[in-house]
Design an enzyme around this catalytic site. Sequence first.
Site, PDB file in Angstrom:
ATOM      1  CG  HIS A  54      -1.921   1.084   1.489  1.00  0.00           C
ATOM      2  ND1 HIS A  54      -3.671   1.315   0.607  1.00  0.00           N
ATOM      3  CD2 HIS A  54      -1.713   2.638   2.566  1.00  0.00           C
ATOM      4  CE1 HIS A  54      -3.831   2.319   0.615  1.00  0.00           C
ATOM      5  NE2 HIS A  54      -2.392   3.297   1.986  1.00  0.00           N
ATOM      6  CG  HIS A 105      -9.427   3.399   2.944  1.00  0.00           C
ATOM      7  ND1 HIS A 105     -10.435   4.094   4.067  1.00  0.00           N
ATOM      8  CD2 HIS A 105      -8.982   3.715   3.621  1.00  0.00           C
ATOM      9  CE1 HIS A 105      -9.224   4.006   5.297  1.00  0.00           C
ATOM     10  NE2 HIS A 105      -8.315   4.231   5.330  1.00  0.00           N
TER      11      HIS A 105
END
Length: 752
Positions: A54, A105
């Site tokens: 990420h 997200h």
Amino acid sequence: MTDTVDTALATPDQDQPYKELGLKDDEYARIKEILGRRPTDAELAMYSVMWSEHCSYKSSKVHLKYFGETTTDEMRSKMLAGIGENAGVVDIGDGWAITFKAESHNHPSYVEPYQGAATGVGGIVRDILAMGARPLAVMDPLRFGAPDAEDTRRVVHGIVAGVGGYGNCLGLPNIGGEVVFDESYQGNPLLNALCVGAMRVEDLHLAHASGAGNKIILFGARTGLDGIGGVSVLASETFDDSAGKRKKLPAVQVGDPFTEKVLIECCLELFAERIVVGIQDLGGAGLSCATSELASAGDGGMHVYLDRVPLRATGMTPAEVLSSESQERMCAVVRPEDVDAFMAVCAKWDVIATEIGEVTDGDRLVITWNDEVVVDVPPRTVAHEGPVYNRPIERPADQDELQANTPDSLPRPTRGELLELVKSQAASPNLASKRWITQQYDRYVRGGTVLAQPSDSGMIRIDESTNRGVALSTDCNGRYTKLDPYAGAQLALAEAYRNVAASGATPVAVTNCLNFGSPEDPAVMWQFEQAVKGLADGCAELGIPVTGGNVSFYNQTGSTAILPTPVVGVLGVIDDVRRRIPTGIGAEAGETLLLLGDTRPEFGGSEWAHVVHGHLGGLPPKVDLAREKLLGEVLVAGSRDGMVSAAHDLAEGGLAQALVETCLIGETGARVFLGEDEFTDLFSESAGRVLVAVPRSEELRFTDMCTARGLPWRKVGVVDPESESIEFQGLGELGLAELREAWEGTLPALFD
């Protein structure tokens, strides 16, 4: 007992839980090589979160560099900040700069939909704020599983409430986005959030810690235990459905929009006072990210006194403080002589602010805890020199078979069934009105919104004195990308570009949110590589730069990946929002409906094939970016010269869906003329097409302009404000009331 650097030197063979933190054997070995010893617990926490997929982009870096390779000097000249910064920034003239970015997200929004979505919005807003801009509006491209699946209701309700709850409390209008349902997103919904902000050019701020002796100030909310491990485990691994249950997951961040609203105003006053040297928001990886990135981008080192960090949980360890992803926090670099003024502004806004360190003249990031050194690292190795993987790439074994399975042999409706198909398609979940969702958002707060859903693009006024504004659209069709990732990414770009142009704005820049399955799957990496190349090549052809974006991997459950979903956001500029082009047709009798562009029998990946036949195969519509650019120029010229009174792009659902929407939005009837192949005319999803309404007085001037520029056009109808139906010549008519019931009734029936 605190694990210090001295302890690490004295206990070189101590076992450490690096695998549980998401690190591979070779990555752990490299950390020890960098440090010349084993890492402390705090250092291990920092490296694990910053080297996660990420944060480090370790599987995508080798491909993302293609964006830079295809960006020309002319494209770069438009950017004040680009890839690698918190958000992209473009100069739009008259001293104004616009910053915008999209981020994902996804996994948190499945685990805890409300907070996952809310903190996704909060995080992207802080990225915009960190550039020195006032956030103006948000958008939310969403993907959910099958609409009738058991768990979809939970996810839809939670995510929509989270997006609306956080954005509404911030006082930011939600001006657009997408809602798509597909069973591939079951267990892996996509919450992509976009924010746009405006500033004067001279107010641009960057994330760097420069100037030895300058102070590091942490301000905003207190630091707690929420979100620890979010980027290293939750966002950088697939969900495991083995044995019928999911992997234990870390806590999702918890947001407080009222704290963020005050933080926004506090930051803007600090910027106005010119007392901030550098600034970074705390999102994924928390203080680990903020301190290492600020130090890495600066001209020296940094010393942080971690025990000074205000906490909201007792007994937190240094590793937990560094890894916490508690929301609504910022980290600023401030000159010593400005510290008192900085603290005074924070006190005025009742924002907690604490001096936690200073910039040093060395080249190390040193972090102490109660006067003991718990971190001593070269900051670039944490923030910017993580592992880089050139993952195996392999075209999927079934790709040729997928493309060969064309929709050509699918049974088509009879002539007598066409109108019923128009209505049933309009009621299908992906084409139905999203009003049930968007009415939960405040779309007009602050008074700057000019266009919002269900318009083709959102539009915001940024300067009341001149009425200058910007338009934004996000788009992606995962089925197209599954069939051909290169063309699919370009189709996403083309539609977002077209939507912005259809509002009368000139497209100038691009952001993206690239959502894919596991990078450890060679077939997924092939999809990703092709999509990146397609998007980069497409932007080069259109002459607009990619200013930044986000990569989200591991969006799959077990071995089942989502449809490849490279969401593309396009920013456009309009010099006067009063000349915007609405999506709904108006009430002037006799206005001509013109279809711009070419219609071909293209049904690969179409809504008709999907809804009626459950079919996915063949090739997506052809992409002609030169035509898209020409179409955009014609639409902007039509807006500027008052020749176009309404415009609606053609995409999913084709002309039939465009007619339904433009008539229902405008609450006006129409008479429609079709050609010999009525089915293709109505339901083809050929790209590069827009339906426009042109006043009778401007029809000849507009069509002459199209002809002179080589843009195909044909007359497909006339506006009839006296009618309460859409009349399809030779086929019959559909009443606006029954169409509205079909179009607007689907989502409430599913989710109310």
